[in-house]
Design a protein around this motif. Structure first.
Motif, PDB file in Angstrom:
ATOM      1  N   PHE A 129       0.808  -1.218   0.000  1.00  0.00           N
ATOM      2  CA  PHE A 129       0.000   0.000   0.000  1.00  0.00           C
ATOM      3  C   PHE A 129       0.847   1.276   0.000  1.00  0.00           C
ATOM      4  N   LYS A 130       2.112   1.148   0.389  1.00  0.00           N
ATOM      5  CA  LYS A 130       2.976   2.319   0.546  1.00  0.00           C
ATOM      6  C   LYS A 130       3.096   3.109  -0.762  1.00  0.00           C
ATOM      7  N   TYR A 153     -11.888   8.389  10.550  1.00  0.00           N
ATOM      8  CA  TYR A 153     -10.708   8.360  11.415  1.00  0.00           C
ATOM      9  C   TYR A 153      -9.900   7.069  11.189  1.00  0.00           C
ATOM     10  N   ILE A 154     -10.580   5.946  11.103  1.00  0.00           N
ATOM     11  CA  ILE A 154      -9.888   4.669  10.866  1.00  0.00           C
ATOM     12  C   ILE A 154      -9.176   4.693   9.517  1.00  0.00           C
ATOM     13  N   ILE A 155      -9.828   5.215   8.494  1.00  0.00           N
ATOM     14  CA  ILE A 155      -9.215   5.293   7.163  1.00  0.00           C
ATOM     15  C   ILE A 155      -7.999   6.225   7.197  1.00  0.00           C
ATOM     16  N   GLN A 156      -8.107   7.333   7.908  1.00  0.00           N
ATOM     17  CA  GLN A 156      -6.961   8.252   8.030  1.00  0.00           C
ATOM     18  C   GLN A 156      -5.787   7.556   8.707  1.00  0.00           C
ATOM     19  N   ARG A 157      -6.047   6.818   9.767  1.00  0.00           N
ATOM     20  CA  ARG A 157      -4.988   6.099  10.488  1.00  0.00           C
ATOM     21  C   ARG A 157      -4.392   4.988   9.616  1.00  0.00           C
ATOM     22  N   PHE A 158      -5.242   4.274   8.890  1.00  0.00           N
ATOM     23  CA  PHE A 158      -4.812   3.223   7.973  1.00  0.00           C
ATOM     24  C   PHE A 158      -3.869   3.801   6.923  1.00  0.00           C
ATOM     25  N   ALA A 159      -4.274   4.899   6.304  1.00  0.00           N
ATOM     26  CA  ALA A 159      -3.438   5.532   5.270  1.00  0.00           C
ATOM     27  C   ALA A 159      -2.116   6.000   5.862  1.00  0.00           C
ATOM     28  N   GLN A 161      -0.529   4.963   8.655  1.00  0.00           N
ATOM     29  CA  GLN A 161       0.326   3.861   9.107  1.00  0.00           C
ATOM     30  C   GLN A 161       0.988   3.145   7.937  1.00  0.00           C
ATOM     31  N   LEU A 162       0.281   3.026   6.802  1.00  0.00           N
ATOM     32  CA  LEU A 162       0.822   2.272   5.682  1.00  0.00           C
ATOM     33  C   LEU A 162       1.467   3.159   4.621  1.00  0.00           C
ATOM     34  N   GLY A 163       1.577   4.453   4.890  1.00  0.00           N
ATOM     35  CA  GLY A 163       2.299   5.338   3.989  1.00  0.00           C
ATOM     36  C   GLY A 163       1.573   5.678   2.704  1.00  0.00           C
ATOM     37  N   MET A 164       0.252   5.710   2.759  1.00  0.00           N
ATOM     38  CA  MET A 164      -0.530   6.105   1.588  1.00  0.00           C
ATOM     39  C   MET A 164      -0.816   7.603   1.646  1.00  0.00           C
TER      40      MET A 164
END
Length: 187
Positions: A129-130, A153-159, A161-164
């Motif tokens: 995903f990076k 918020y979850i999507i923001q954290r997901f992006a 954390q995975l460098g998206m």
């Protein structure tokens, strides 16, 4: 609520009536994508409201679509012999842009999307995903403000954390049109 129903119906008609310039469903089994945009449908419905909104958002854009319901992805920590998480991440690797659409089930994203996020966050050393551009939308009859806020918020954290690069989120039809403008300007 009564005022929202005609607006929602009009939007769904527009979304359902729009045509995509180029679209191809990505078959399972490691096939190559035909485009650099991957739409991940996190709904249990392969042609429901989430897909209709995705088609509206991506109208005029060449993209491939996967339906998470077509893949057997085990929960975090579960070891399935026929787990297909790698098949999904192999498709993610081929894309430059990821568009995720989810319905609202029980005031949050679908379980299929939550499982994908959990698994993607499990091992960030081989992170497909990076560096990807991420667009996210959710749809539902009347999601609460809390469900919108918590899911975004979850999507923001997901992006993060995975460098998206999270390009935008949409939780209603007005925001979806703004997201479409952002996507079109980003081509």
């Amino acid at each position: 609520m009564k005022k929202l129903i005609p607006l929602l119906l009009a939007f769904l008609c527009l979304a359902g009536c729009s045509q995509t310039k180029s679209h191809q469903n990505t078959a399972k089994g490691g096939e190559k994508m035909s485009s650099k945009v991957l739409f991940i449908n996190a709904s249990q419905n392969k042609d429901g409201n989430t897909v209709k909104m995705g088609k509206d958002l991506l109208n005029g854009t060449s993209y491939d679509q996967i339906n998470l319901i077509d893949y057997r992805i085990g929960f975090l920590g579960q070891k399935l012999k026929d787990d297909q998480f790698k098949e999904v991440t192999d498709l993610v690797k081929q894309a430059d842009t990821i568009v995720i659409g989810t319905p609202v089930y029980w005031h949050s994203m679908s379980g299929a999307l939550k499982t994908l996020i959990d698994r993607a966050s499990e091992d960030t050393s081989s992170n497909p995903f990076k560096g990807k551009k991420l667009y996210f939308f959710m749809q539902g009859a009347a999601p609460t403000e809390l469900s919108k806020e918590s899911t975004v918020y979850i999507i923001q954290r997901f992006a993060n954390q995975l460098g998206m690069e999270l390009k935008g989120t949409a939780t209603d039809s007005n925001q979806l049109q703004k997201l479409k403008t952002t996507l079109e300007n980003d081509k």
